[in-house]
Enzyme design. Structure first.
Site, PDB file in Angstrom:
ATOM      1  N   ARG A  62       0.867  -1.193   0.000  1.00 26.86           N
ATOM      2  CA  ARG A  62       0.000   0.000   0.000  1.00 26.86           C
ATOM      3  C   ARG A  62       0.897   1.235   0.000  1.00 26.86           C
ATOM      4  O   ARG A  62       1.466   1.603   1.018  1.00 26.86           O
ATOM      5  CB  ARG A  62      -0.911  -0.014   1.230  1.00 26.86           C
ATOM      6  CG  ARG A  62      -1.872   1.161   1.320  1.00 26.86           C
ATOM      7  CD  ARG A  62      -2.691   1.068   2.604  1.00 26.86           C
ATOM      8  NE  ARG A  62      -3.679   2.131   2.666  1.00 26.86           N
ATOM      9  CZ  ARG A  62      -3.452   3.355   3.142  1.00 26.86           C
ATOM     10  NH1 ARG A  62      -2.236   3.668   3.576  1.00 26.86           N
ATOM     11  NH2 ARG A  62      -4.405   4.263   3.166  1.00 26.86           N
TER      12      ARG A  62
ATOM     13  N   SER B  62     -12.231  -3.899   0.028  1.00 24.38           N
ATOM     14  CA  SER B  62     -12.480  -3.211   1.294  1.00 24.38           C
ATOM     15  C   SER B  62     -13.977  -3.173   1.573  1.00 24.38           C
ATOM     16  O   SER B  62     -14.797  -3.048   0.662  1.00 24.38           O
ATOM     17  CB  SER B  62     -11.942  -1.780   1.246  1.00 24.38           C
ATOM     18  OG  SER B  62     -10.538  -1.781   1.132  1.00 24.38           O
TER      19      SER B  62
ATOM     20  N   LYS C  35      -4.102   5.517   8.104  1.00 21.88           N
ATOM     21  CA  LYS C  35      -4.887   5.574   6.873  1.00 21.88           C
ATOM     22  C   LYS C  35      -5.736   6.830   6.899  1.00 21.88           C
ATOM     23  O   LYS C  35      -6.776   6.888   7.554  1.00 21.88           O
ATOM     24  CB  LYS C  35      -5.786   4.333   6.739  1.00 21.88           C
ATOM     25  CG  LYS C  35      -5.041   3.052   6.494  1.00 21.88           C
ATOM     26  CD  LYS C  35      -5.977   1.885   6.258  1.00 21.88           C
ATOM     27  CE  LYS C  35      -6.694   1.996   4.945  1.00 21.88           C
ATOM     28  NZ  LYS C  35      -7.516   0.808   4.646  1.00 21.88           N
TER      29      LYS C  35
END
Length: 204
Positions: free
Chosen positions: A41, A107, A134
């Site tokens: 990520r 997700s 995040k």
């Protein structure tokens, strides 16, 4: 077919640009500590950089590597799969060009994302708890919210968001197949030890 065991402890890379040169080494350390898969990520990296870093991780570790957001980048890097969010290409569209055994995760943070999530091989549900790793994370849903969405999705469910070793154990008790963690592994100087502690907490 997806083996849920690879989702037991997902090491999700941090996006600290000043530490990017050591990322592959830190990921390898997390795998030595017990991470069963890696999710790359890198929101602030260019597509070229993501391919280069993900490819290096694929060559370095023996566990599956999954790339965030873009299936084309994942395929270019030789990764095992992709993890998509609400704003990314839908699971059904990715399946049209992905190889048969290519893993597609999605997700899931609320009912609006259920339709897409139900087509995925697994779901990443959260954030369970407040997290600062995040910036695009939504409102924390807690263990009960996780339990509800996992049941509705009908897919192997990984919890994400603000997870410590103690909280990770709660996820497994609530029926999760695993946990995905960023800070709990990569915020300190010893990702191998951090991964080992998490692995012990979830019965690995």
């Amino acid at each position: 077919m997806l083996d849920p065991k690879i989702l037991r402890l997902v090491a999700i890379t941090d996006d600290a640009e000043e530490q990017r040169s050591t990322l592959v080494d830190r990921v390898a350390a997390a795998v030595r500590g017990g991470a069963t898969s890696v999710q790359v990520r890198l929101k602030r990296a260019s597509p070229r950089e993501v391919v280069e870093i993900a490819s290096a991780i694929v060559r370095r570790v023996s566990v599956p590597v999954i790339v965030n957001d873009r299936a084309d980048i994942a395929l270019a890097a030789g990764a095992a799969g992709v993890h998509v969010g609400e704003a990314d290409l839908p699971v059904s569209a990715s399946r049209r060009f992905a190889p048969v055994n290519f893993i597609i995760g999605a997700s899931l943070g609320g009912d609006a994302e259920l339709a897409n999530a139900k087509e995925a091989d697994y779901v990443g549900i959260g954030p369970l708890f407040t997290t600062d790793s995040k910036g695009d994370a939504g409102k924390a849903i807690g263990i009960e919210g996780f339990r509800k969405l996992a049941g509705l999705s009908g897919r192997p469910a990984v919890a994400v968001g603000g997870l410590s070793a103690e909280r990770a154990a709660q996820v497994i008790a609530a029926g999760g197949v695993g946990v995905g963690v960023i800070n709990a592994i990569f915020s300190g100087d010893d990702p191998e030890g951090a991964a080992r502690s998490l692995a012990a907490a979830i019965g690995m």
